[in-house]
Design an enzyme around this catalytic site. Structure first.
Site, PDB file in Angstrom:
ATOM      1  N   GLU A 156       4.940  -5.055   6.994  1.00  0.00           N
ATOM      2  CA  GLU A 156       4.224  -3.961   7.676  1.00  0.00           C
ATOM      3  C   GLU A 156       4.722  -3.743   9.100  1.00  0.00           C
ATOM      4  O   GLU A 156       4.643  -2.638   9.636  1.00  0.00           O
ATOM      5  CB  GLU A 156       2.715  -4.249   7.698  1.00  0.00           C
ATOM      6  CG  GLU A 156       2.039  -4.187   6.335  1.00  0.00           C
ATOM      7  CD  GLU A 156       1.959  -5.528   5.631  1.00  0.00           C
ATOM      8  OE1 GLU A 156       2.770  -6.437   5.940  1.00  0.00           O
ATOM      9  OE2 GLU A 156       1.086  -5.672   4.745  1.00  0.00           O
ATOM     10  N   GLU A 160      -0.553  -9.297  -0.649  1.00  0.00           N
ATOM     11  CA  GLU A 160      -1.964  -9.590  -0.357  1.00  0.00           C
ATOM     12  C   GLU A 160      -2.803  -9.580  -1.636  1.00  0.00           C
ATOM     13  O   GLU A 160      -3.698 -10.401  -1.817  1.00  0.00           O
ATOM     14  CB  GLU A 160      -2.490  -8.572   0.659  1.00  0.00           C
ATOM     15  CG  GLU A 160      -1.805  -8.728   2.015  1.00  0.00           C
ATOM     16  CD  GLU A 160      -2.146  -7.595   2.976  1.00  0.00           C
ATOM     17  OE1 GLU A 160      -1.672  -6.458   2.750  1.00  0.00           O
ATOM     18  OE2 GLU A 160      -2.889  -7.834   3.934  1.00  0.00           O
ATOM     19  N   ALA A 184       0.870  -1.181   0.000  1.00  0.00           N
ATOM     20  CA  ALA A 184       0.000   0.000   0.000  1.00  0.00           C
ATOM     21  C   ALA A 184       0.903   1.227   0.000  1.00  0.00           C
ATOM     22  O   ALA A 184       2.060   1.168   0.435  1.00  0.00           O
ATOM     23  CB  ALA A 184      -0.894  -0.030   1.233  1.00  0.00           C
ATOM     24  N   GLY A 222       0.628  -5.007   0.937  1.00  0.00           N
ATOM     25  CA  GLY A 222      -0.598  -5.084   0.134  1.00  0.00           C
ATOM     26  C   GLY A 222      -0.356  -5.715  -1.233  1.00  0.00           C
ATOM     27  O   GLY A 222      -1.275  -6.284  -1.820  1.00  0.00           O
TER      28      GLY A 222
HETATM   29  N1  CO8 Z   1       4.608   3.214  -0.787  1.00  0.00           N
HETATM   30  C1  CO8 Z   1       5.002   4.374  -1.337  1.00  0.00           C
HETATM   31  N2  CO8 Z   1       6.125   4.510  -2.081  1.00  0.00           N
HETATM   32  C2  CO8 Z   1       6.877   3.408  -2.248  1.00  0.00           C
HETATM   33  C3  CO8 Z   1       6.533   2.173  -1.693  1.00  0.00           C
HETATM   34  C4  CO8 Z   1       5.333   2.085  -0.930  1.00  0.00           C
HETATM   35  N3  CO8 Z   1       4.899   0.947  -0.398  1.00  0.00           N
HETATM   36  N4  CO8 Z   1       7.484   1.275  -2.031  1.00  0.00           N
HETATM   37  C5  CO8 Z   1       8.394   1.936  -2.773  1.00  0.00           C
HETATM   38  N5  CO8 Z   1       8.027   3.214  -2.916  1.00  0.00           N
HETATM   39  C6  CO8 Z   1       8.740   4.299  -3.623  1.00  0.00           C
HETATM   40  C7  CO8 Z   1       9.936   4.759  -2.822  1.00  0.00           C
HETATM   41  O1  CO8 Z   1       9.543   5.671  -1.813  1.00  0.00           O
HETATM   42  C8  CO8 Z   1      10.774   5.410  -3.899  1.00  0.00           C
HETATM   43  O2  CO8 Z   1      10.251   6.693  -4.195  1.00  0.00           O
HETATM   44  P1  CO8 Z   1      11.223   7.991  -4.172  1.00  0.00           P
HETATM   45  O3  CO8 Z   1      12.167   7.732  -5.307  1.00  0.00           O
HETATM   46  O4  CO8 Z   1      10.285   9.104  -4.416  1.00  0.00           O
HETATM   47  O5  CO8 Z   1      11.898   7.984  -2.842  1.00  0.00           O
HETATM   48  C9  CO8 Z   1      10.500   4.515  -5.103  1.00  0.00           C
HETATM   49  O6  CO8 Z   1       9.298   3.808  -4.821  1.00  0.00           O
HETATM   50  C10 CO8 Z   1      11.599   3.504  -5.355  1.00  0.00           C
HETATM   51  O7  CO8 Z   1      11.799   2.798  -4.151  1.00  0.00           O
HETATM   52  P2  CO8 Z   1      13.245   2.604  -3.460  1.00  0.00           P
HETATM   53  O8  CO8 Z   1      14.156   3.732  -3.831  1.00  0.00           O
HETATM   54  O9  CO8 Z   1      13.012   2.375  -2.019  1.00  0.00           O
HETATM   55  O10 CO8 Z   1      13.743   1.286  -4.204  1.00  0.00           O
HETATM   56  P3  CO8 Z   1      14.707   0.166  -3.610  1.00  0.00           P
HETATM   57  O11 CO8 Z   1      14.994  -0.739  -4.765  1.00  0.00           O
HETATM   58  O12 CO8 Z   1      15.849   0.753  -2.867  1.00  0.00           O
HETATM   59  O13 CO8 Z   1      13.791  -0.631  -2.526  1.00  0.00           O
HETATM   60  C11 CO8 Z   1      11.781  -1.711  -1.715  1.00  0.00           C
HETATM   61  C12 CO8 Z   1      12.637  -1.317  -2.941  1.00  0.00           C
HETATM   62  C13 CO8 Z   1      12.516  -2.774  -0.918  1.00  0.00           C
HETATM   63  C14 CO8 Z   1      10.489  -2.284  -2.268  1.00  0.00           C
HETATM   64  C15 CO8 Z   1      11.532  -0.468  -0.825  1.00  0.00           C
HETATM   65  O14 CO8 Z   1      11.029   0.557  -1.633  1.00  0.00           O
HETATM   66  C16 CO8 Z   1      10.547  -0.718   0.286  1.00  0.00           C
HETATM   67  O15 CO8 Z   1      10.922  -1.252   1.323  1.00  0.00           O
HETATM   68  N6  CO8 Z   1       9.281  -0.295   0.082  1.00  0.00           N
HETATM   69  C17 CO8 Z   1       8.257  -0.391   1.117  1.00  0.00           C
HETATM   70  C18 CO8 Z   1       7.781  -1.828   1.282  1.00  0.00           C
HETATM   71  C19 CO8 Z   1       6.723  -1.918   2.368  1.00  0.00           C
HETATM   72  O16 CO8 Z   1       6.961  -1.609   3.516  1.00  0.00           O
HETATM   73  N7  CO8 Z   1       5.514  -2.342   1.981  1.00  0.00           N
HETATM   74  C20 CO8 Z   1       4.388  -2.456   2.901  1.00  0.00           C
HETATM   75  C21 CO8 Z   1       3.586  -1.206   2.883  1.00  0.00           C
HETATM   76  S1  CO8 Z   1       2.273  -1.197   4.066  1.00  0.00           S
HETATM   77  C22 CO8 Z   1       1.082  -2.166   3.386  1.00  0.00           C
HETATM   78  O17 CO8 Z   1       1.202  -2.663   2.311  1.00  0.00           O
HETATM   79  C23 CO8 Z   1      -0.152  -2.338   4.188  1.00  0.00           C
HETATM   80  C24 CO8 Z   1      -1.154  -3.191   3.412  1.00  0.00           C
HETATM   81  C25 CO8 Z   1      -2.495  -3.082   4.017  1.00  0.00           C
HETATM   82  C26 CO8 Z   1      -3.237  -1.889   3.478  1.00  0.00           C
HETATM   83  C27 CO8 Z   1      -4.600  -1.826   3.981  1.00  0.00           C
HETATM   84  C28 CO8 Z   1      -5.186  -0.485   3.720  1.00  0.00           C
HETATM   85  C29 CO8 Z   1      -6.314  -0.213   4.601  1.00  0.00           C
END
Ligand code: CO8
Length: 258
Positions: A132, A112, A65, A109
């Protein structure tokens, strides 16, 4: 219909939906979830489409998400908006088969969403996770429930509590995905599986989906009874007569979804 966060391509009876937020690793924001739910419902209603494939990019199916969209939300905001509930329910009401074709990250998400599809084909680059916990929250669109059913309690707890990622090999060994293919072949493999499904009777495909999903919701005895009734009901279709006749006559069946 024109979409901003996904691409939809319908060819040969298959709708290919590609998540398309390249700057955010296909993070699932409200716009994407709304468009995805609409596109899937359209494909489900279409006379042409017989199977749906959902995929992302080489780097990410979806990295979860959208954290930037969620970060400032309060409990009251989340509770009142009931984030993604309507979209998820719309998605889950789809009666046609949906394949998730996952390369790169399928996190939070994203994992999921892949698990809400009917089965997952993974590229050898795929990485699954429910991280998460690192954000001080837990899965919110089915991860604790579905991952546990896919891979069992121990591995599900491990994934949710440590936030570690699972690679494609481990995902295959633990039953999260049905097959792993080289990344370059992912789209072809998913489309070929979808085309193969599209050749079947849609009535039988829908009955398979209905019956297998029922196994999540009921006892074994009730589930088997449900399956038996569906099996019997398919004998009211022309496709059953055609399918069995084609076998006996040693020819390809011509299903008409009747
Ligand atoms: N949300 C927003 N932006 C994201 C997300 C995300 N989940 N994942 C990546 N991005 C963005 C980064 O912020 C970055 O943007 P910017 O260049 O503007 O900083 C861009 O994508 C590229 O990402 P990275 O530079 O971080 O790329 P890397 O190759 O270094 O890393 C990863 C890739 C490992 C995927 C890393 O981006 C990461 O850890 N992302 C977050 C993963 C995460 O924590 N996911 C869980 C999110 S919470 C969730 O999903 C809850 C689900 C339930 C929802 C229910 C709703 C009610």
């Amino acid at each position: 219909m024109a979409y901003e966060t996904i691409n939809v391509d319908v060819s040969d009876d298959v709708a290919l939906i590609t998540l398309n937020r390249p700057d955010a690793m296909n993070a699932l924001n409200s716009a994407l979830m709304a468009e995805l739910a609409t596109a899937v419902a359209e494909a489900d209603a279409s006379d042409k489409v017989r199977c749906i494939v959902i995929t992302g990019s080489d780097k990410a199916f979806a990295a979860g998400a959208d954290i930037k969209e969620m970060a400032e939300q309060s409990f009251v905001d989340m509770y009142r908006a009931n984030f993604f509930e309507e979209e998820s329910n719309k998605f889950l009401r789809t009666r046609k088969p949906i394949i998730a074709a996952v390369a790169g990250y399928a996190l939070g998400g994203g994992c999921e969403l892949a698990m809400m599809c009917d089965f997952i084909i993974a590229a050898d680059t795929a990485k699954f996770g429910q991280p998460e916990i690192n954000l001080g929250v837990i899965a919110g669109i089915g991860g604790t429930q579905r991952l546990t059913r896919y891979v069992g309690k121990s591995k599900s707890m491990d994934m949710h509590l440590t936030g570690r990622f699972m690679d494609a090999e481990e995902a295959l060994a633990s039953g999260l995905v049905s097959r792993v293919v080289p990344a370059k072949k992912l789209k072809d493999e998913a489309m070929s599986a979808a085309n193969r499904i599209a050749e079947k009777s849609l009535l039988a495909s829908m009955a398979v989906k209905d019956a297998v999903n029922r196994s999540y919701e009921t006892t074994l005895a009730e589930g088997i009874n449900y399956e038996r009734r569906l099996f019997q009901s398919l004998f009211a279709t022309e496709d059953q007569a055609e399918g069995m006749a084609s076998y006996i006559e040693k020819r390809e069946p011509q299903f008409r979804d009747k």
